[in-house]
Design a protein around this motif. Structure first.
Motif, PDB file in Angstrom:
ATOM      1  N   THR A 199       0.845  -1.196   0.000  1.00 28.87           N
ATOM      2  CA  THR A 199       0.000   0.000   0.000  1.00 28.87           C
ATOM      3  C   THR A 199       0.876   1.239   0.000  1.00 28.87           C
ATOM      4  N   TYR A 200       0.285   2.349  -0.409  1.00 34.04           N
ATOM      5  CA  TYR A 200       1.000   3.613  -0.456  1.00 34.04           C
ATOM      6  C   TYR A 200       0.174   4.735   0.153  1.00 34.04           C
ATOM      7  N   ASN A 241     -10.105   5.849  -2.394  1.00 33.39           N
ATOM      8  CA  ASN A 241      -8.953   5.351  -3.143  1.00 33.39           C
ATOM      9  C   ASN A 241      -8.588   6.281  -4.298  1.00 33.39           C
ATOM     10  N   ASP A 296      -1.668   0.601  -6.062  1.00 33.02           N
ATOM     11  CA  ASP A 296      -1.197  -0.289  -4.995  1.00 33.02           C
ATOM     12  C   ASP A 296      -0.583  -1.530  -5.616  1.00 33.02           C
TER      13      ASP A 296
END
Length: 353
Positions: A199-200, A241, A296
């Motif tokens: 994840t970022y 997102n 991601d």
């Protein structure tokens, strides 16, 4: 098996895929040879690494430092010509005390003692990272007989991330299949991150994009046009997102205003000019992207495998980026030719803008 090992196994071997790619690998080798960089190979106990060291020296790809006991290396590899290869035994090296002191200074705040630092510095992987930190080598390659975690740990503890970079990331060169692709002008495009970070944050995604643009230019010779991918194009969908990607675009533009980047974009809007005219008519990147930043790891890993298995693209990577100095991992299933290619790419990562 830890996460890093699973990721490494899933995405496959960097060098093998490069070795199969023909023209692009030859170009990479020639560019590396012109730089004449010093690359440290940490695993002299592995015959594949020893063979690769000899081949790199013979082909003039880089100056090679091989870590291990010289007598054992030569006895165990009698048929390998190591002319031009520098062999250093970490245990007996006159630099050991200097490197141990450096390691202690770097890690004492984490509780490391001077005695622990001296013992840790004898480990070839840590010794190689300390060589790199000290400027005694330009790049580092390991992992043929060590896990990814064991390879990246000294990188994160000693080399650390580059200034202004929040996290290490990875990218894949996606080589266009024979016959070309009507949407792609060059012989490859770049996908990130397909192999390292699950994840970022918005800042992390921005840093990944900036690092990938640099890699695309230095290694593949591309003029990077970066698309931040999503299931939305320019606000067409609302979701948390999507917001993360939008924020990443803003941060990237602030940090690197000279880069050609845009988003958020769906993949078709990023690649296909006709779709871009409909979904992102005011974007200079849409319809012309050659660097694709996935939101991601799930999307990136799935995306590159679809391109590889259904689209016939060849995937080279994952290649590490974001370290303060070039450091790369190998697959434990690698061949000597794979290691040669990893050395060449590591040499190219020494180039500074």
């Amino acid at each position: 098996m830890g996460f890093f090992d699973k990721a490494k196994k899933a995405v496959g071997d960097l060098g093998r895929k490069i070795a199969e790619s023909g023209t692009i690998v030859e170009t990479i080798k020639k560019k590396a040879a012109a730089l004449n960089k010093k690359i440290v190979l940490c695993e002299g106990e592995d015959s594949r690494v020893v063979e690769a060291a000899g081949d790199c020296a013979k082909e003039g790809i880089a100056q090679i430092v091989l870590l291990g006991n010289a007598d054992k290396i030569k006895v165990n590899n009698p048929d390998v010509d190591l002319t031009g290869v520098e062999i250093i035994d970490p245990v007996t090296s006159p630099k050991l005390g200097e490197y141990a002191s450096l390691l202690y200074e770097l890690r004492k705040a984490k509780g490391m003692t001077e005695e622990q630092a001296k013992e840790q510095a004898k480990d070839a992987t840590f010794f190689g990272a300390l060589m790199l930190k000290s400027g005694d080598a330009d790049g580092f390659v390991s992992g043929a007989c060590h896990s990814t975690a064991n390879t990246l740990r000294p990188g994160l503890q000693i080399i650390k991330t580059a200034p202004g970079v929040s996290s290490v990331s990875s990218f894949n060169l996606m080589v266009v299949p024979v016959g070309g692709n009507k949407y792609i002008e060059d012989d490859c495009i770049v996908f990130a991150d397909c192999g390292l970070n699950p994840t970022y944050t918005a800042e992390g995604l921005a840093d990944c994009a900036i690092a990938t643009a640099k890699s695309a230019k230095e290694i593949a010779g591309l003029d990077p046009k970066i698309a931040f991918l999503s299931f939305s194009s320019m606000g067409s969908a609302k979701h948390d997102n999507v917001t993360v990607v939008q924020e990443a675009v803003k941060i990237a533009k602030e940090k690197a205003p000279d880069l050609k980047l845009d988003g958020e974009l769906q993949f078709d809007a990023a690649l296909v000019p006709e779709v871009a005219k409909i979904k992102a008519p005011n974007s200079e990147v849409a319809g012309h992207a050659n660097v694709f930043i996935f939101p991601d790891l799930a999307a990136g890993n799935i995306g590159y495998k679809i391109a590889e298995r259904l689209g016939g693209f060849q995937a080279i990577g994952p290649i590490c980026q974001g370290f303060a100095k070039p450091l790369n991992d190998l697959s434990r299933g690698c061949k000597s030719s794979d290691i040669v290619c990893a050395v060449a790419i590591t040499a190219l990562q020494t180039v500074k803008e």
